[in-house]
Write a protein that holds these residues in place. Sequence first.
Motif, PDB file in Angstrom:
ATOM      1  N   VAL A 185      24.313  27.641 -98.435  1.00  0.00           N
ATOM      2  CA  VAL A 185      24.255  25.897 -97.298  1.00  0.00           C
ATOM      3  C   VAL A 185      23.254  25.030 -97.033  1.00  0.00           C
ATOM      4  N   TYR A 186      23.553  23.666 -97.289  1.00  0.00           N
ATOM      5  CA  TYR A 186      22.699  23.000 -96.878  1.00  0.00           C
ATOM      6  C   TYR A 186      23.918  22.276 -96.137  1.00  0.00           C
ATOM      7  N   ALA A 187      23.009  21.832 -94.664  1.00  0.00           N
ATOM      8  CA  ALA A 187      24.055  20.988 -93.906  1.00  0.00           C
ATOM      9  C   ALA A 187      23.188  19.389 -93.677  1.00  0.00           C
ATOM     10  N   SER A 188      24.336  18.120 -93.006  1.00  0.00           N
ATOM     11  CA  SER A 188      23.579  17.105 -93.083  1.00  0.00           C
ATOM     12  C   SER A 188      24.713  16.076 -91.818  1.00  0.00           C
ATOM     13  N   ASP A 216      25.688  18.762 -88.551  1.00  0.00           N
ATOM     14  CA  ASP A 216      24.586  19.362 -88.110  1.00  0.00           C
ATOM     15  C   ASP A 216      24.357  20.629 -88.356  1.00  0.00           C
ATOM     16  N   PRO A 217      23.130  20.781 -89.064  1.00  0.00           N
ATOM     17  CA  PRO A 217      22.778  22.530 -89.655  1.00  0.00           C
ATOM     18  C   PRO A 217      23.327  23.522 -88.575  1.00  0.00           C
ATOM     19  N   VAL A 218      22.417  23.901 -87.499  1.00  0.00           N
ATOM     20  CA  VAL A 218      23.262  24.520 -86.542  1.00  0.00           C
ATOM     21  C   VAL A 218      24.966  24.870 -86.848  1.00  0.00           C
ATOM     22  N   VAL A 274      16.943  25.260 -85.794  1.00  0.00           N
ATOM     23  CA  VAL A 274      18.044  26.026 -86.280  1.00  0.00           C
ATOM     24  C   VAL A 274      17.659  27.125 -86.148  1.00  0.00           C
ATOM     25  N   GLY A 275      16.585  27.992 -86.987  1.00  0.00           N
ATOM     26  CA  GLY A 275      17.265  29.486 -87.026  1.00  0.00           C
ATOM     27  C   GLY A 275      17.197  29.906 -85.164  1.00  0.00           C
ATOM     28  N   LEU A 276      16.159  29.807 -84.218  1.00  0.00           N
ATOM     29  CA  LEU A 276      16.121  29.847 -82.632  1.00  0.00           C
ATOM     30  C   LEU A 276      17.985  29.033 -82.145  1.00  0.00           C
ATOM     31  N   GLY A 277      18.199  28.686 -83.110  1.00  0.00           N
ATOM     32  CA  GLY A 277      19.903  28.073 -82.239  1.00  0.00           C
ATOM     33  C   GLY A 277      21.104  29.128 -82.864  1.00  0.00           C
TER      34      GLY A 277
END
Length: 295
Positions: free
Chosen positions: A37-40, A91-93, A124-127
């Motif tokens: 998955v790529y998000a933008s 948004d990626p998160v 992103v990883g944290l969220g």
Amino acid sequence: MMERPLVVGVDGSDAALGAVDWAADAAVRYGIRLRIVYASRWERYEVHLLEGRTEPSSERVREETIVGVAAERASRRVPGLEVTTQLAPDDPVEALLTEGLRAKAVVVGHRGRGRLTSLLLGSVGLGVAARAHCPVIVVRGRTENIRGGECKVVLGVGERAADTAAVTFALEEASLRDCTVEAVHAWRCPGTAVPEQCGAHGEYHGEYRAEHERRTQELLDEVMNKPVAAFPQVTVERRAVEGAPGAALVAASHTADLVVVGAHRRHGHAGLQLGLVTHTVLHHARCPVAVVPET
């Protein structure tokens, strides 16, 4: 009903490609497909900005290239693996949280492509780790640990005896990897005590240590015994450690392939939901970290 996939988020960074490698190997162990998955948010605006144009925008080409490279990398790493891709206009998160609602787990790299790549853990990883309702694996650490050469899964055991989701996840991982589980519970003197009051070099400290180790073993037995019965092939080591829990797990991560910690989600709470221990491990572990929400 179709088996839930393993989702991995990508953004074109080296850390994300490392996450793809880890996720491809994991998908094979799980026997499920891999979803990249790529998000933008760009796609939300592209329709209005580029009305009347027939050729794709440079941003769209870049996005397709990112997921294409990731998909090809996964397929080359694991020939025959079923790989699907998704460009999410979000948004990626938020996109990965949505994907996680129907995924076995979500995998992310520890750093992204933005201006804050110097952070120990990307936003992103944290969220995602802080809010997802499925397990989240943050791929970080030394190359040898990421590759899985230590043959050990470390499980952080807290004070709640009902925390079974993380225990089961750790046992399943160990079973699939044919390795051991090291269940770690840390204890220390109360925060109001000074070393002298704990009897750092006296008999009192010895009694204090013995009592805490006894209580820790009781807790570990209470937490582990029932889930372990379902995985008789997995060797489990129970370890009581004196010190801060986060530091103890970071130290244990040096000789682990994966550290597993539980996370408690508060219903209706949209903010970051990570305790101090999990936060410490996510930022400093020397191997991948799995954050498993307790249901």
